[in-house]
Design an enzyme around this catalytic site. Sequence first.
Site, PDB file in Angstrom:
ATOM      1  N   ILE A   1      -4.077   4.761 -12.589  1.00 53.42           N
ATOM      2  CA  ILE A   1      -4.347   3.472 -13.070  1.00 53.42           C
ATOM      3  C   ILE A   1      -5.753   3.410 -13.840  1.00 53.42           C
ATOM      4  O   ILE A   1      -6.686   3.981 -13.420  1.00 53.42           O
ATOM      5  CB  ILE A   1      -4.634   2.221 -11.943  1.00 53.42           C
ATOM      6  CG1 ILE A   1      -3.129   2.242 -10.982  1.00 53.42           C
ATOM      7  CG2 ILE A   1      -4.952   0.802 -12.472  1.00 53.42           C
ATOM      8  CD1 ILE A   1      -2.066   1.609 -12.021  1.00 53.42           C
TER       9      ILE A   1
ATOM     10  N   SER B   1      -0.722   4.365  -2.333  1.00 51.54           N
ATOM     11  CA  SER B   1      -0.923   5.376  -3.495  1.00 51.54           C
ATOM     12  C   SER B   1       0.038   6.213  -3.789  1.00 51.54           C
ATOM     13  O   SER B   1       0.830   6.736  -2.520  1.00 51.54           O
ATOM     14  CB  SER B   1      -2.067   6.153  -3.438  1.00 51.54           C
ATOM     15  OG  SER B   1      -2.225   7.222  -4.276  1.00 51.54           O
TER      16      SER B   1
ATOM     17  N   THR C   1     -17.876  -4.283   0.103  1.00 51.68           N
ATOM     18  CA  THR C   1     -19.323  -3.907   0.543  1.00 51.68           C
ATOM     19  C   THR C   1     -20.319  -4.460  -0.292  1.00 51.68           C
ATOM     20  O   THR C   1     -21.443  -4.597  -0.005  1.00 51.68           O
ATOM     21  CB  THR C   1     -19.472  -2.278   0.428  1.00 51.68           C
ATOM     22  OG1 THR C   1     -18.843  -1.957  -0.498  1.00 51.68           O
ATOM     23  CG2 THR C   1     -18.518  -1.971   1.742  1.00 51.68           C
TER      24      THR C   1
ATOM     25  N   TYR D   1      -6.930  11.555   2.380  1.00 54.01           N
ATOM     26  CA  TYR D   1      -6.477  10.329   1.422  1.00 54.01           C
ATOM     27  C   TYR D   1      -5.059  10.424   1.606  1.00 54.01           C
ATOM     28  O   TYR D   1      -4.724   9.113   1.710  1.00 54.01           O
ATOM     29  CB  TYR D   1      -7.174  10.463   0.127  1.00 54.01           C
ATOM     30  CG  TYR D   1      -6.820   9.296  -0.840  1.00 54.01           C
ATOM     31  CD1 TYR D   1      -7.619   8.129  -0.556  1.00 54.01           C
ATOM     32  CD2 TYR D   1      -5.811   9.171  -1.904  1.00 54.01           C
ATOM     33  CE1 TYR D   1      -7.191   6.990  -1.655  1.00 54.01           C
ATOM     34  CE2 TYR D   1      -5.586   8.167  -2.489  1.00 54.01           C
ATOM     35  CZ  TYR D   1      -6.218   7.100  -2.374  1.00 54.01           C
ATOM     36  OH  TYR D   1      -6.229   6.089  -3.310  1.00 54.01           O
ATOM     37  N   ALA D   2      -4.326  11.116   1.229  1.00 49.20           N
ATOM     38  CA  ALA D   2      -2.731  11.323   1.244  1.00 49.20           C
ATOM     39  C   ALA D   2      -2.221  10.831   2.609  1.00 49.20           C
ATOM     40  O   ALA D   2      -1.343  10.174   2.709  1.00 49.20           O
ATOM     41  CB  ALA D   2      -2.408  12.562   1.091  1.00 49.20           C
ATOM     42  N   ALA D   3      -2.870  11.473   3.728  1.00 50.19           N
ATOM     43  CA  ALA D   3      -2.474  11.011   5.269  1.00 50.19           C
ATOM     44  C   ALA D   3      -2.708   9.715   5.447  1.00 50.19           C
ATOM     45  O   ALA D   3      -2.177   8.807   5.937  1.00 50.19           O
ATOM     46  CB  ALA D   3      -3.373  11.949   6.212  1.00 50.19           C
ATOM     47  N   SER D   4      -3.733   9.238   4.925  1.00 50.04           N
ATOM     48  CA  SER D   4      -3.973   7.436   5.275  1.00 50.04           C
ATOM     49  C   SER D   4      -3.187   6.660   4.310  1.00 50.04           C
ATOM     50  O   SER D   4      -2.955   5.727   4.982  1.00 50.04           O
ATOM     51  CB  SER D   4      -5.592   7.187   4.583  1.00 50.04           C
ATOM     52  OG  SER D   4      -5.968   7.048   3.262  1.00 50.04           O
ATOM     53  N   LYS D   5      -2.895   7.056   3.071  1.00 51.97           N
ATOM     54  CA  LYS D   5      -2.053   6.188   2.217  1.00 51.97           C
ATOM     55  C   LYS D   5      -0.624   6.199   2.647  1.00 51.97           C
ATOM     56  O   LYS D   5       0.084   5.294   2.729  1.00 51.97           O
ATOM     57  CB  LYS D   5      -2.326   6.522   1.110  1.00 51.97           C
ATOM     58  CG  LYS D   5      -3.389   6.365   0.319  1.00 51.97           C
ATOM     59  CD  LYS D   5      -3.533   4.673   0.343  1.00 51.97           C
ATOM     60  CE  LYS D   5      -5.125   4.397  -0.375  1.00 51.97           C
ATOM     61  NZ  LYS D   5      -5.426   2.927  -0.036  1.00 51.97           N
TER      62      LYS D   5
ATOM     63  N   ASN E   1      -6.451  -3.733   0.669  1.00 49.92           N
ATOM     64  CA  ASN E   1      -6.451  -3.121  -0.752  1.00 49.92           C
ATOM     65  C   ASN E   1      -7.733  -2.006  -0.655  1.00 49.92           C
ATOM     66  O   ASN E   1      -7.678  -0.924  -1.468  1.00 49.92           O
ATOM     67  CB  ASN E   1      -6.731  -4.162  -1.843  1.00 49.92           C
ATOM     68  CG  ASN E   1      -7.523  -3.216  -3.025  1.00 49.92           C
ATOM     69  OD1 ASN E   1      -6.621  -2.622  -3.685  1.00 49.92           O
ATOM     70  ND2 ASN E   1      -8.721  -3.519  -3.536  1.00 49.92           N
TER      71      ASN E   1
END
Lengths: 245, 78
Positions: free
Chosen positions: A185, A139, A38, A152-156, A87
């Site tokens: 990281i 992730s 972006t 986030y966990a659901a998407s990953k 990514n």
Amino acid sequence: MFDLNGKRALVTGASGGIGREIAKALSAAGASVALSGTRVGALEDTAKEIGKDCPILPCNLSNLDEVDKLVPAAEEALGGLDILVNNAGMTRDNIFMRMKNEEWDEVIAVNLTAAFHLSRAVLRGMMKQRFGRIINVSSVVGVMGNPGQGNYAASKAGIIGMGKALAHEVASRNITVNAIAPGFIASAMTDELNDKQREGILGTIPAGRLGTAAEVAACAVFLASDAAGYVTGHTLNVNGGMAMI
Amino acid sequence: MSDIADRVRKIVVEHLNVDAEKVTEKASFIDDLGADSLDQVELVMAFEEEFSVEIPDDAAEQIQTFGDAVSFLEKAVG
């Protein structure tokens, strides 16, 4: 060993820490790399660091009209695509009881739905040329869960399952689909942790240190290479032993 | 046999690696000619390229047999 000369790659989120390292590593291995993200200024910085002529393709992944133009633009700029690295990712953390619909939707849209659209878009060219590498950056949170990151966990976790389904479908066409699941990281975000937080995190990591973006990028180079031709539907965990699965 | 049918048959024979005489009007790509669903997608892509037409998804789903493909393309190109 992992020669990517002649290969053409599109990396999303190439302005961020891990995406930038992936783009640099693919380029260093010989690939031509189109950079998406972006923030144009940050993408230009990435291109400068790479020091080669990289097409810069700004795209807001929460806007599906823009998403659907990205792969055709990359194919035109590079003359085709051999490697797609999904990514780009974002977070909108909140505990379940407080999570807004928009926070859920936005994270799923950028991290999962955009990856679906881009993966679908590259298939035609990859099927024709009988070669393709799709690499989804997941992730450790997608594998283990994390409080405050239900979206986030659901998407990953979603991109791992999605990639496995696609890996089944296209394996016979010499297209592999794999995921990389980084743990903690070192990044601008982890720089902001205080000593106590840092100690707490390091206590859960057998390696006793944070990972580097370059260590994640090295996995992307391997998965993109001919050497990884028989690896598909896999999730490569890069987490210092934090979750051995 | 029309020129279109010949061109379609050539693509089917090459792509599915079957004998030309098996590619009859009623021959189903999946049931008779051993295609899987991905082969079917690739056949449609090959037809699009050969005849420079765009075959929308809902039309592509209707193309189940060699005869279906020929009649669709005769109309589309015709």
